[in-house]
Structure formats: structure tokens, C-alpha cells
Design a protein around this motif. Structure first.
Motif, PDB file in Angstrom:
ATOM      1  N   THR A  41       0.833  -1.204   0.000  1.00 15.59           N
ATOM      2  CA  THR A  41       0.000   0.000   0.000  1.00 15.59           C
ATOM      3  C   THR A  41       0.871   1.259   0.000  1.00 15.59           C
ATOM      4  O   THR A  41       0.617   2.203  -0.747  1.00 15.59           O
ATOM      5  CB  THR A  41      -0.924   0.007   1.239  1.00 15.59           C
ATOM      6  OG1 THR A  41      -1.816  -1.098   1.117  1.00 15.59           O
ATOM      7  CG2 THR A  41      -1.722   1.292   1.343  1.00 15.59           C
ATOM      8  N   ILE A  42       1.918   1.231   0.830  1.00 12.31           N
ATOM      9  CA  ILE A  42       2.797   2.403   0.910  1.00 12.31           C
ATOM     10  C   ILE A  42       3.507   2.647  -0.429  1.00 12.31           C
ATOM     11  O   ILE A  42       3.587   3.770  -0.914  1.00 12.31           O
ATOM     12  CB  ILE A  42       3.811   2.211   2.058  1.00 12.31           C
ATOM     13  CG1 ILE A  42       3.042   2.270   3.395  1.00 12.31           C
ATOM     14  CG2 ILE A  42       4.898   3.283   2.024  1.00 12.31           C
ATOM     15  CD1 ILE A  42       3.840   1.843   4.579  1.00 12.31           C
ATOM     16  N   GLN A  46       3.407   5.983  -2.633  1.00 14.88           N
ATOM     17  CA  GLN A  46       4.617   6.801  -2.724  1.00 14.88           C
ATOM     18  C   GLN A  46       5.323   6.721  -4.070  1.00 14.88           C
ATOM     19  O   GLN A  46       5.872   7.706  -4.536  1.00 14.88           O
ATOM     20  CB  GLN A  46       5.576   6.430  -1.592  1.00 14.88           C
ATOM     21  CG  GLN A  46       4.969   6.826  -0.257  1.00 14.88           C
ATOM     22  CD  GLN A  46       5.949   6.715   0.891  1.00 14.88           C
ATOM     23  OE1 GLN A  46       7.068   6.274   0.726  1.00 14.88           O
ATOM     24  NE2 GLN A  46       5.513   7.120   2.058  1.00 14.88           N
ATOM     25  N   LEU A  50      -0.700   6.122  -6.671  1.00 13.50           N
ATOM     26  CA  LEU A  50      -2.095   5.827  -6.341  1.00 13.50           C
ATOM     27  C   LEU A  50      -2.702   7.060  -5.684  1.00 13.50           C
ATOM     28  O   LEU A  50      -2.111   7.634  -4.770  1.00 13.50           O
ATOM     29  CB  LEU A  50      -2.181   4.639  -5.374  1.00 13.50           C
ATOM     30  CG  LEU A  50      -3.553   4.396  -4.737  1.00 13.50           C
ATOM     31  CD1 LEU A  50      -4.587   4.034  -5.795  1.00 13.50           C
ATOM     32  CD2 LEU A  50      -3.503   3.295  -3.695  1.00 13.50           C
ATOM     33  N   GLU A  95      -7.032  12.861   3.745  1.00 17.38           N
ATOM     34  CA  GLU A  95      -5.712  12.688   3.125  1.00 17.38           C
ATOM     35  C   GLU A  95      -4.663  12.446   4.196  1.00 17.38           C
ATOM     36  O   GLU A  95      -3.822  11.559   4.092  1.00 17.38           O
ATOM     37  CB  GLU A  95      -5.314  13.976   2.395  1.00 17.38           C
ATOM     38  CG  GLU A  95      -5.606  14.004   0.939  1.00 17.38           C
ATOM     39  CD  GLU A  95      -5.147  15.328   0.334  1.00 17.38           C
ATOM     40  OE1 GLU A  95      -4.420  15.266  -0.644  1.00 17.38           O
ATOM     41  OE2 GLU A  95      -5.498  16.420   0.833  1.00 17.38           O
ATOM     42  N   SER A  96      -4.723  13.266   5.239  1.00 19.83           N
ATOM     43  CA  SER A  96      -3.739  13.173   6.306  1.00 19.83           C
ATOM     44  C   SER A  96      -3.884  11.873   7.091  1.00 19.83           C
ATOM     45  O   SER A  96      -2.913  11.187   7.376  1.00 19.83           O
ATOM     46  CB  SER A  96      -3.890  14.395   7.212  1.00 19.83           C
ATOM     47  OG  SER A  96      -3.451  14.105   8.499  1.00 19.83           O
ATOM     48  N   GLU A  97      -5.125  11.493   7.395  1.00 20.47           N
ATOM     49  CA  GLU A  97      -5.333  10.304   8.219  1.00 20.47           C
ATOM     50  C   GLU A  97      -4.951   9.009   7.515  1.00 20.47           C
ATOM     51  O   GLU A  97      -4.414   8.100   8.123  1.00 20.47           O
ATOM     52  CB  GLU A  97      -6.799  10.221   8.661  1.00 20.47           C
ATOM     53  CG  GLU A  97      -7.116  11.201   9.767  1.00 20.47           C
ATOM     54  CD  GLU A  97      -8.601  11.239  10.082  1.00 20.47           C
ATOM     55  OE1 GLU A  97      -9.271  10.190   9.996  1.00 20.47           O
ATOM     56  OE2 GLU A  97      -9.103  12.327  10.408  1.00 20.47           O
ATOM     57  N   PHE A  98      -5.264   8.935   6.220  1.00 14.47           N
ATOM     58  CA  PHE A  98      -5.035   7.659   5.547  1.00 14.47           C
ATOM     59  C   PHE A  98      -3.832   7.677   4.615  1.00 14.47           C
ATOM     60  O   PHE A  98      -3.466   6.659   4.027  1.00 14.47           O
ATOM     61  CB  PHE A  98      -6.299   7.217   4.809  1.00 14.47           C
ATOM     62  CG  PHE A  98      -7.425   6.999   5.762  1.00 14.47           C
ATOM     63  CD1 PHE A  98      -7.431   5.886   6.572  1.00 14.47           C
ATOM     64  CD2 PHE A  98      -8.432   7.941   5.912  1.00 14.47           C
ATOM     65  CE1 PHE A  98      -8.435   5.698   7.503  1.00 14.47           C
ATOM     66  CE2 PHE A  98      -9.433   7.761   6.837  1.00 14.47           C
ATOM     67  CZ  PHE A  98      -9.438   6.632   7.640  1.00 14.47           C
ATOM     68  N   GLY A  99      -3.241   8.852   4.471  1.00 15.79           N
ATOM     69  CA  GLY A  99      -2.020   8.926   3.676  1.00 15.79           C
ATOM     70  C   GLY A  99      -2.224   8.689   2.195  1.00 15.79           C
ATOM     71  O   GLY A  99      -1.313   8.286   1.499  1.00 15.79           O
ATOM     72  N   ILE A 100      -3.455   8.894   1.713  1.00 11.77           N
ATOM     73  CA  ILE A 100      -3.689   8.772   0.270  1.00 11.77           C
ATOM     74  C   ILE A 100      -4.092  10.141  -0.270  1.00 11.77           C
ATOM     75  O   ILE A 100      -5.047  10.736   0.230  1.00 11.77           O
ATOM     76  CB  ILE A 100      -4.800   7.743  -0.038  1.00 11.77           C
ATOM     77  CG1 ILE A 100      -4.281   6.351   0.328  1.00 11.77           C
ATOM     78  CG2 ILE A 100      -5.217   7.800  -1.493  1.00 11.77           C
ATOM     79  CD1 ILE A 100      -4.999   5.223  -0.341  1.00 11.77           C
ATOM     80  N   ALA A 285      -9.852   1.394  -1.655  1.00 12.97           N
ATOM     81  CA  ALA A 285      -9.349   2.617  -1.029  1.00 12.97           C
ATOM     82  C   ALA A 285     -10.316   3.766  -1.305  1.00 12.97           C
ATOM     83  O   ALA A 285     -10.657   4.544  -0.408  1.00 12.97           O
ATOM     84  CB  ALA A 285      -7.957   2.937  -1.570  1.00 12.97           C
TER      85      ALA A 285
END
Lengths: 484, 92
Positions: A41-42, A46, A50, A95-100, A285
Motif C-alpha cells: 500500500t505504501i 509513494q 495511487l 488525506e492526512s489520516e489515511f495517507g492517500i 481505497a
């Protein structure tokens, strides 16, 4: 006969299983994640780009109609700024909470021709300015719905709105416009097709300092979906509720990375399987983000649009996915088959990941927004004719294509007519977003900037369809039996 | 008392004290580490921590910012994401 000790062991084992089952259901033991899953996922976010391409709030403006343009404009502004007040804030939190990343936050509204059917034609700009101002106020980049649905015919309001499009798109910044000129059940309104050729040309001309960018905010549709979250064609359909949140996912880079891990000898079954799995993950997602956004904005979740939308960034390209299947360049023979496979596998994987799939759902092939497509055009591998063929098997149509500025309006209309025919006959959405770049010739280059990208000016067939377009009237709806 | 899990990922060039510094920051924020794993592949250090942020003394956004700053000081990239996204993508 079982021995006594075997029997005891069996009972003990059953008790253990029961205990574990019980603990799992009570949440005492939780399934963890494998290192590889977290890492995947990361990596997708990155290095494979995605993202959630857009969360689009659909707002009904039906209660803003009337016969006084100033009052309508005021009501529209108030309603949009109230409903979408927290749209950007909530998106940024998620965006901040899930990093997407959530790339775009947008708004779609009821087709303005319906809301403002009863006002004078020179007052339409007031409504458009009000939309523009509201979009700026809440911080969204685009607002869609400066639209008319004229597949069967025009009302006076429809005609006034369509005639105001060139002025509106050149004088506002964030307003997007779309016109539905055909459906499978109504046929093709050829008067509208002819008119749109002129409107597109005029819109491009009025924004000539920016290579005709106005036309990049204008879409002509067949079978336009009412819940599409993607610009420039988004509008809040008449069958929709008061306020709804639609989400568009993306991720060509993720699909490309997954395919590039397959051996060269992998067959099409394996390719399809890989795309399906990847599409499933991307869609999940999007579904999560969409549901949470709807919840936090106190609105209902509409649909998830499971599209593969490219960006001009390297590696985030649909053309490159097609090439990774073994085509030396996108546009070569075999491209349509490759795209058909891609489009179908994306849908198959995504459909299971979301309960409500809608919108355009499929692979987009906008030329200017896809580095691989641009390269293919420049290499002479990809023509408008091939793009047209590709639109038969994918979403959504001839998209973001720059053509010479001196292309006659009849030719633009005829390009639209062909694309509408494909949509009508094949019961699918098709669209045309084409930019006759003022002062530019075949082989020149236009620059729109940002997500809209840049594009080489493509060759257009120079034989005239003038008499065909000037006939006017309606192409009747097609027969839907005796399919051959 | 249910947990609220988040995933912390640290990616970058390996050096002394990465785990020490991250753990220290988490302890200062009253965050419990539930699981930790790391690999080093071609000098690239990847660490993943599963943590419980239920009793965190700071807001999620502040915590994220602090971890990001720490990463910059250590020359690695640190991010924290709520667990739900991984559950959505990898579990039916």
C-alpha cells in the motif's frame, strides 16, 4: 472405533477452535497485516502514484430556479457555499489520516439550463459568474453543470445556455460545461451537433491567448451519466437527490507497476487477473474514503467511479499500460484489443470492491493528459481515427485532443457525430472534448498546464462533411435487436 | 476498551538510532507499540510499526507532523496512516 485418547484430543481441539472463533468475533484477537501488504500500500502511494482522483459533491439547484437572474444567482451562491463549506477541509483531513492523496475536490450541480430556463439570454453570464464565485469561495478547482440535455430537442433556455457557452468559458475560471446531444433511446440531435461545432470553435477562439483552453472545459456527450464525478463533464443529474458525494479513483501507475512484474510470457488470462486484483485494491481505497467523506459531510454516498485516469506525470499513463502488454507503441494495430481487455478487467475487479459503481467507470484516454499518448502521437503511431476506434471499447471518448485552429466547424461537428453514433449504437457513454487551437497547425504544440497537460496538434481528415452537417434534424434512435 | 490502530512506516537509508528516536517520540505521546518489523534491502531501511493511538496525548495531525519532522532530522521518510485503509485494501 475411535480410541479414548483420540476422542479427548478431538474434543480439546474443537474447544480451542471454538475459543478462537469466539475471541475473533468479540474482537479479542485481531487479524494483523503481513509486512508485504503494508509495504504494498505504501509503495502504491509513494512511488506508483495511487490517488483518489476526485471527490465531487453533487448539489441539486432545482430549488434555486425562478425568472429573475439576480435572485437565481444569489440563491445558487448561497446554497453551494453552504453545502460545500467543509468539502475541502474534510478531504484534507482524510488525506492526512489515511495517507492517500485526494487530488481534486470538485462540485457538480443540476444542469443550469433547467434551473435558469426562464431567464433572458444575456443574463446567463450572471449565473455562471455566481457558480465561479461560489467555487472560489469554497476552494474547489472546478464546478461542473453549466449544462444542457438536448438529445431530443432544445427548450428556449437550452438554446440560450448553449449560445452563452463561449462567453462563459472565456470569462469564468472554474466553470465547466457539458451538453448531451444524443442518447441510445432518443437518437442524435444533429441540430445540436452542428451547433456544438460552432460553439467549440468560438470558445477556443475566445481563449486564444491560452491555446484555446476554454474548449478543454467543454464536453459533448452521448448517454451522459448523471453521477459522473470527473470534469469537465460532471453534472448533478435530475434523478439525483439533494446532495450526494461521488468519488473517482485512479491509478494507472499502480496497474502498470503490477503488470511490469509479470514475465514477458504471461498470457492474457494472467494479465487480466493482475489488473482485476489491482483494480480491486484501488477501488476499496476509494470506497473507504468516499464513505467517510460522505459521513463527515452529512451527505449520502453516491457512487464510486472506477476509472483509470492518467496524469501527465511519467508512469501514470494508460498508453504505457497498453504498451506493457507487448505493443511497441500505443496506436499500433492491437491497441483496441489491449484497451478492451484493460477496461473490462478494471471493471471486473472494481465492481466487487464497491457496492455502488457508477459514473464513467473505465479507462480514460485523454491525449494531452497522458505522457504515453503524447509520445505515441509525436511518433506518428496514434491518429484521431485510431482514438475513435479505441473509444468503442473504453470510457469515455475523444478526449483532450488538439486539432488545427483552422479546422472548419462542420468537421468538428462531424467528429462529434461519429462519436455520438458509437455511443448510441453501443449503448455506452461517449464524449468529445476537442480543442481547435487558434493559430496552430498540425505538428505544433499547445500547453494547457497542470492536470490538463500539453498536446501535439493532430492531423484532421481534410475532406469536407459540410453538406452532411448542414442537413439538420435528428438521426433516429437505433434498433436494438437483430444485433450484428 | 478497544484499540485504535495506526501504521507507522519509516523508509530511508539505515543509520544508528532510528528505532530509538521513533519509539521515544511515541512514548512521549503515550502511544503503545503493538508490533514492529523491519527489513534492510540494499541499504534501504524499511520499518513498519503497528501502534495504538487511542490514548495519544496529541491530535492525529500534530502527531503526523511531529513524525514527519523527526524523519527529516534523521534523513528518512516517516508517515502514519490509520489502519482502516490497509484493512479496506487487503481484507474482504
Amino acid at each position: 472405533m475411535e480410541s479414548k485418547s483420540t476422542f479427548k484430543k478431538k474434543i480439546y481441539l474443537e474447544q480451542c477452535i471454538d475459543y478462537r472463533h469466539d475471541a475473533l468475533s468479540k474482537g479479542m484477537i485481531e487479524m494483523g497485516f503481513a509486512f508485504e501488504e503494508i509495504e504494498e500500500t505504501i509503495r502504491m502511494v509513494q512511488s506508483e502514484k495511487l490517488d483518489i482522483r476526485t471527490i465531487t459533491m453533487g448539489i441539486s439547484l432545482r430549488d434555486c430556479s425562478g425568472d429573475n437572474a439576480n435572485k437565481i444567482a444569489e440563491k445558487i451562491y448561497d446554497k453551494i457555499t453552504k453545502k460545500a463549506e467543509n468539502l475541502v477541509k474534510v478531504a484534507e483531513e482524510l488525506e492526512s489520516e489515511f495517507g492517500i492523496p485526494i487530488v481534486n475536490k470538485r462540485i457538480s450541480v443540476t444542469p443550469i439550463a433547467i434551473v435558469a430556463d426562464n431567464i433572458e439570454k444575456d443574463e446567463f453570464i450572471k449565473i455562471a459568474s455566481s457558480l465561479d464565485k461560489a467555487a472560489k469561495n469554497v476552494g474547489v478547482t472546478f464546478i461542473g453543470g453549466y449544462s444542457a440535455l438536448v438529445h431530443k430537442g432544445f427548450t428556449n433556455g437550452d438554446l440560450n445556455l448553449i449560445n452563452s457557452i463561449p462567453q462563459v468559458l472565456s470569462e469564468t475560471e472554474r466553470v465547466c460545461s457539458s451538453v448531451n446531444v444524443a442518447t441510445t433511446k432518443a437518437g442524435i440531435n444533429m441540430d445540436a451537433v452542428a451547433l456544438m461545432g460552432k460553439v467549440i470553435k468560438d470558445t477556443a477562439y475566445r481563449t486564444k491567448e491560452n491555446d484555446g483552453i476554454g474548449a478543454a472545459k467543454l464536453v459533448v456527450f452521448c448517454n451522459a451519466p448523471e453521477d459522473n464525478p470527473f470534469m469537465a463533464g460532471a453534472f448533478h443529474g435530475v434523478g439525483e437527490g439533494e446532495c450526494v458525494l461521488n468519488v473517482g479513483v485512479s491509478g494507472p501507475g499502480v496497474v502498470l507497476a503490477a503488470l511490469s512484474k509479470l514475465p514477458k510470457t504471461a498470457d492474457f488470462g494472467q494479465i487480466s487477473e493482475t489488473i482485476k486484483k489491482t483494480s480491486f485494491k484501488i477501488t476499496r481505497a476509494g470506497e473507504l474514503i468516499g464513505r467517510l467523506a460522505a459521513q463527515r459531510l452529512n451527505t449520502s454516498f453516491g457512487i464510486l467511479d472506477l476509472s483509470l485516469a492518467p496524469t501527465p506525470e511519467i508512469g501514470d499513463s494508460i498508453a504505457n499500460i497498453l504498451e506493457s502488454m507487448g505493443l511497441s507503441k500505443c496506436g499500433s494495430h492491437g491497441t483496441t484489443a489491449a484497451l478492451a481487455l484493460l477496461n473490462d478487467a478494471v471493471k471486473k475487479g472494481g465492481v466487487m470492491a464497491s457496492s455502488y459503481v457508477g459514473g464513467l467507470s473505465g479507462a480514460f484516454i485523454p491525449v494531452s493528459e497522458d505522457a504515453g499518448m503524447i509520445e505515441a502521437v509525436e511518433a506518428g503511431a496514434l491518429s484521431i481515427e485510431k482514438l475513435e476506434a479505441m473509444t468503442c471499447v473504453c470510457s469515455v471518448g475523444l478526449d483532450m485532443i488538439a486539432i488545427p485552429g483552422d479546422t472548419p466547424y462542420e468537421t468538428i461537428s462531424a467528429i462529434i457525430a461519429d462519436e455520438m453514433a458509437i455511443g448510441m449504437i453501443n449503448k455506452k457513454t461517449t464524449a468529445v472534448r476537442i480543442i481547435p487551437a487558434p493559430g496552430k497547425k498540425e505538428g505544433d504544440h499547445v500547453e494547457f498546464g497542470g492536470l490538463l497537460g500539453h498536446a501535439p496538434v493532430m492531423k484532421v481528415n481534410s475532406f469536407s462533411p459540410k453538406d452532411f452537417i448542414e442537413r439538420g434534424g435528428r438521426i433516429p434512435a437505433a434498433l436494438h435487436s437483430l444485433n450484428n | 476498551m478497544s484499540e485504535q490502530k495506526a501504521i507507522i512506516s519509516v523508509i530511508g537509508v539505515d543509520r544508528v538510532g532510528i528505532i530509538y528516536n521513533v519509539s521515544k517520540l511515541l512514548a512521549e505521546n503515550n502511544i503503545n507499540i503493538l508490533d514492529i518489523s523491519q527489513t534492510i534491502l540494499k541499504d534501504i531501511f524499511t520499518m513498519i510499526m503497528i501502534v495504538d493511538i487511542k490514548n495519544s496525548s496529541n491530535d492525529f495531525s500534530i502527531l503526523k507532523e511531529e513524525l514527519k519532522n523527526l524523519g527529516e532530522n534523521l534523513g528518512v521518510k516517516i508517515d502514519i496512516q490509520k489502519e482502516d485503509i490497509f484493512r479496506a485494501m487487503h481484507r474482504l
